[in-house]
Design a protein around this motif. Structure first.
Motif, PDB file in Angstrom:
ATOM      1  N   VAL A  28       8.487 -17.225 -20.725  1.00  0.00           N
ATOM      2  CA  VAL A  28       9.918 -17.058 -20.973  1.00  0.00           C
ATOM      3  C   VAL A  28      10.503 -15.939 -20.113  1.00  0.00           C
ATOM      4  N   SER A  29       9.825 -14.802 -20.038  1.00  0.00           N
ATOM      5  CA  SER A  29      10.378 -13.687 -19.264  1.00  0.00           C
ATOM      6  C   SER A  29      10.391 -14.007 -17.767  1.00  0.00           C
ATOM      7  N   CYS A  30       9.367 -14.687 -17.258  1.00  0.00           N
ATOM      8  CA  CYS A  30       9.378 -15.094 -15.842  1.00  0.00           C
ATOM      9  C   CYS A  30      10.517 -16.075 -15.574  1.00  0.00           C
ATOM     10  N   TRP A  31      10.745 -16.983 -16.501  1.00  0.00           N
ATOM     11  CA  TRP A  31      11.794 -17.979 -16.336  1.00  0.00           C
ATOM     12  C   TRP A  31      13.174 -17.305 -16.303  1.00  0.00           C
ATOM     13  N   PHE A  32      13.438 -16.433 -17.279  1.00  0.00           N
ATOM     14  CA  PHE A  32      14.715 -15.710 -17.281  1.00  0.00           C
ATOM     15  C   PHE A  32      14.848 -14.826 -16.042  1.00  0.00           C
TER      16      PHE A  32
ATOM     17  N   LEU B 178       0.801  -1.233   0.000  1.00  0.00           N
ATOM     18  CA  LEU B 178       0.000   0.000   0.000  1.00  0.00           C
ATOM     19  C   LEU B 178       0.838   1.291   0.000  1.00  0.00           C
ATOM     20  N   HIS B 179       2.136   1.201  -0.238  1.00  0.00           N
ATOM     21  CA  HIS B 179       2.980   2.385  -0.388  1.00  0.00           C
ATOM     22  C   HIS B 179       3.035   2.756  -1.866  1.00  0.00           C
ATOM     23  N   TRP B 180       3.675   3.882  -2.189  1.00  0.00           N
ATOM     24  CA  TRP B 180       3.688   4.407  -3.558  1.00  0.00           C
ATOM     25  C   TRP B 180       4.236   3.391  -4.556  1.00  0.00           C
ATOM     26  N   ASP B 181       5.302   2.662  -4.178  1.00  0.00           N
ATOM     27  CA  ASP B 181       5.910   1.724  -5.109  1.00  0.00           C
ATOM     28  C   ASP B 181       5.007   0.517  -5.368  1.00  0.00           C
ATOM     29  N   PHE B 182       4.240   0.120  -4.377  1.00  0.00           N
ATOM     30  CA  PHE B 182       3.265  -0.953  -4.560  1.00  0.00           C
ATOM     31  C   PHE B 182       2.202  -0.516  -5.567  1.00  0.00           C
ATOM     32  N   TRP B 183       1.643   0.691  -5.368  1.00  0.00           N
ATOM     33  CA  TRP B 183       0.588   1.180  -6.271  1.00  0.00           C
ATOM     34  C   TRP B 183       1.120   1.438  -7.673  1.00  0.00           C
ATOM     35  N   THR B 184       2.345   1.878  -7.790  1.00  0.00           N
ATOM     36  CA  THR B 184       2.969   2.053  -9.109  1.00  0.00           C
ATOM     37  C   THR B 184       3.057   0.702  -9.808  1.00  0.00           C
ATOM     38  N   SER B 185       3.475  -0.313  -9.077  1.00  0.00           N
ATOM     39  CA  SER B 185       3.572  -1.653  -9.658  1.00  0.00           C
ATOM     40  C   SER B 185       2.202  -2.214 -10.023  1.00  0.00           C
ATOM     41  N   VAL B 186       1.197  -1.952  -9.204  1.00  0.00           N
ATOM     42  CA  VAL B 186      -0.162  -2.393  -9.535  1.00  0.00           C
ATOM     43  C   VAL B 186      -0.624  -1.732 -10.836  1.00  0.00           C
ATOM     44  N   CYS B 187      -0.367  -0.445 -10.979  1.00  0.00           N
ATOM     45  CA  CYS B 187      -0.745   0.266 -12.208  1.00  0.00           C
ATOM     46  C   CYS B 187      -0.009  -0.301 -13.419  1.00  0.00           C
ATOM     47  N   PHE B 188       1.303  -0.562 -13.269  1.00  0.00           N
ATOM     48  CA  PHE B 188       2.075  -1.157 -14.371  1.00  0.00           C
ATOM     49  C   PHE B 188       1.600  -2.574 -14.679  1.00  0.00           C
ATOM     50  N   SER B 189       0.926  -3.217 -13.745  1.00  0.00           N
ATOM     51  CA  SER B 189       0.398  -4.561 -13.965  1.00  0.00           C
ATOM     52  C   SER B 189      -0.944  -4.548 -14.687  1.00  0.00           C
ATOM     53  N   LEU B 190      -1.779  -3.552 -14.399  1.00  0.00           N
ATOM     54  CA  LEU B 190      -3.146  -3.545 -14.925  1.00  0.00           C
ATOM     55  C   LEU B 190      -3.330  -2.691 -16.184  1.00  0.00           C
ATOM     56  N   ILE B 191      -2.761  -1.513 -16.215  1.00  0.00           N
ATOM     57  CA  ILE B 191      -3.014  -0.563 -17.308  1.00  0.00           C
ATOM     58  C   ILE B 191      -2.628  -1.124 -18.684  1.00  0.00           C
ATOM     59  N   PRO B 192      -1.460  -1.769 -18.839  1.00  0.00           N
ATOM     60  CA  PRO B 192      -1.157  -2.312 -20.172  1.00  0.00           C
ATOM     61  C   PRO B 192      -2.208  -3.305 -20.666  1.00  0.00           C
ATOM     62  N   TRP B 193      -2.738  -4.146 -19.786  1.00  0.00           N
ATOM     63  CA  TRP B 193      -3.762  -5.102 -20.203  1.00  0.00           C
ATOM     64  C   TRP B 193      -5.059  -4.391 -20.581  1.00  0.00           C
ATOM     65  N   LEU B 194      -5.403  -3.329 -19.872  1.00  0.00           N
ATOM     66  CA  LEU B 194      -6.598  -2.560 -20.236  1.00  0.00           C
ATOM     67  C   LEU B 194      -6.416  -1.912 -21.611  1.00  0.00           C
ATOM     68  N   ILE B 195      -5.232  -1.401 -21.864  1.00  0.00           N
ATOM     69  CA  ILE B 195      -4.929  -0.812 -23.181  1.00  0.00           C
ATOM     70  C   ILE B 195      -5.015  -1.890 -24.256  1.00  0.00           C
ATOM     71  N   TRP B 196      -4.402  -3.047 -24.004  1.00  0.00           N
ATOM     72  CA  TRP B 196      -4.439  -4.125 -24.992  1.00  0.00           C
ATOM     73  C   TRP B 196      -5.871  -4.574 -25.258  1.00  0.00           C
TER      74      TRP B 196
ATOM     75  N   TYR C  52       9.360  -9.924 -11.375  1.00  0.00           N
ATOM     76  CA  TYR C  52       8.606  -8.679 -11.221  1.00  0.00           C
ATOM     77  C   TYR C  52       7.360  -8.751 -12.105  1.00  0.00           C
ATOM     78  N   ILE C  53       6.210  -8.935 -11.492  1.00  0.00           N
ATOM     79  CA  ILE C  53       4.944  -9.153 -12.194  1.00  0.00           C
ATOM     80  C   ILE C  53       4.657  -8.072 -13.247  1.00  0.00           C
ATOM     81  N   PRO C  54       4.783  -6.778 -12.931  1.00  0.00           N
ATOM     82  CA  PRO C  54       4.438  -5.772 -13.943  1.00  0.00           C
ATOM     83  C   PRO C  54       5.263  -5.901 -15.223  1.00  0.00           C
ATOM     84  N   TRP C  55       6.516  -6.232 -15.090  1.00  0.00           N
ATOM     85  CA  TRP C  55       7.382  -6.327 -16.271  1.00  0.00           C
ATOM     86  C   TRP C  55       7.124  -7.627 -17.025  1.00  0.00           C
ATOM     87  N   ASP C  56       7.168  -8.748 -16.312  1.00  0.00           N
ATOM     88  CA  ASP C  56       7.095 -10.067 -16.941  1.00  0.00           C
ATOM     89  C   ASP C  56       5.697 -10.468 -17.386  1.00  0.00           C
TER      90      ASP C  56
END
Length: 184
Positions: free
Chosen positions: A77-81, A37-55, A104-108
Motif C-alpha cells: 500500500v505505501s509503495c503504491w501511494f 556511496l555518498h552520505w545520503d545513500f548510506w543513510t538510506s541503506v541504514c534506514f532500510s536495514l536497521i528497522p528490520w534487524l530491530i524487528w 523511497y525504499i527505506p520509508w515504504d
C-alpha cells in the motif's frame, strides 16, 4: 501477432515511454555520480536495514507469519501511494538506495511496515484509535519533516496534514488484518 489496438495509439504511447526511459537513464547516471556511496545513500541503506534487524530481534516469534503478512500489506500500500505521489509530482526523493524505483525504499519497505508491526505487537490493550492516531501523527509530523530536513524527501505539492488520514487508515487496516481468525 498483430494487435487489435490502434497502431497510432501504440506509437504515441511508445513515445511517452521512450521519454520516460531516457529520463530514467539520465537520472541513473546522475545517481551513480552524486548519490551512490555518498552520505545520503548510506543513510538510506541504514534506514532500510536497521528497522528490520530491530524487528527480527523484538518480534513475537510465534506470530512472525501474521506480522509479516501485515508488513507486506503495508509495503504494498505505501509503495503504491508513494508511486502515485511521485508520478503526480507531489514529492520526490534524493539519496535513494536504488535509482530505478520511484518510491523511497527505506520509508515504504522498512520504516513503515516495521513500525506498524511493532505497534500492533506491543501494548495490545491500548486503544486501536489512539494507536492509529499516534502512528499517523508520528509519520506525518515527525517522520516526514525529519526526512524533509535531511533532504531525502522533498514535498512539492504536498502538506504533511494530507498524509495524516492516509497513515491512520493504513494502521487501522493493518490492525484489522492482524486480527483475522485465519492466523489462530
Amino acid at each position: 501477432m498483430k494487435s487489435i489496438q490502434d497502431p497510432e495509439k501504440i506509437k504515441q504511447v511508445g513515445e511517452y515511454y521512450k521519454t520516460i526511459e531516457e529520463a530514467n537513464h539520465e537520472y541513473q547516471h546522475y545517481w551513480m555520480q552524486h548519490t551512490f556511496l555518498h552520505w545520503d545513500f548510506w543513510t538510506s541503506v541504514c534506514f532500510s536495514l536497521i528497522p528490520w534487524l530491530i524487528w527480527f530481534r523484538l518480534r513475537k516469534k510465534e506470530s512472525t507469519a501474521r506480522y509479516l503478512f501485515v508488513g507486506f500489506f503495508v509495503i504494498i500500500v505505501s509503495c503504491w501511494f508513494d508511486f502515485i505521489g511521485v508520478c503526480l509530482g507531489r514529492w520526490f526523493y534524493t539519496g535513494k538506495v536504488m535509482p530505478t524505483i520511484p518510491s523511497y525504499i527505506p520509508w515504504d519497505m522498512s520504516l513503515m511496515p516495521v513500525t506498524v508491526m511493532l505497534m500492533i505487537q506491543f501494548k495490545p490493550q491500548m486503544s486501536l484509535w489512539l494507536k492509529a492516531a499516534l502512528f499517523a501523527c508520528l509519520a506525518s509530523f515527525v517522520g516526514e519533516p525529519l526526512f524533509s530536513w535531511l533532504g531525502l524527501y522533498v514535498p512539492v505539492k504536498w502538506n504533511y496534514f494530507f498524509s495524516l488520514p492516509i497513515y491512520g487508515l493504513i494502521y487501522l487496516v493493518s490492525h484489522w488484518l492482524s486480527k483475522r481468525k485465519s492466523f489462530q
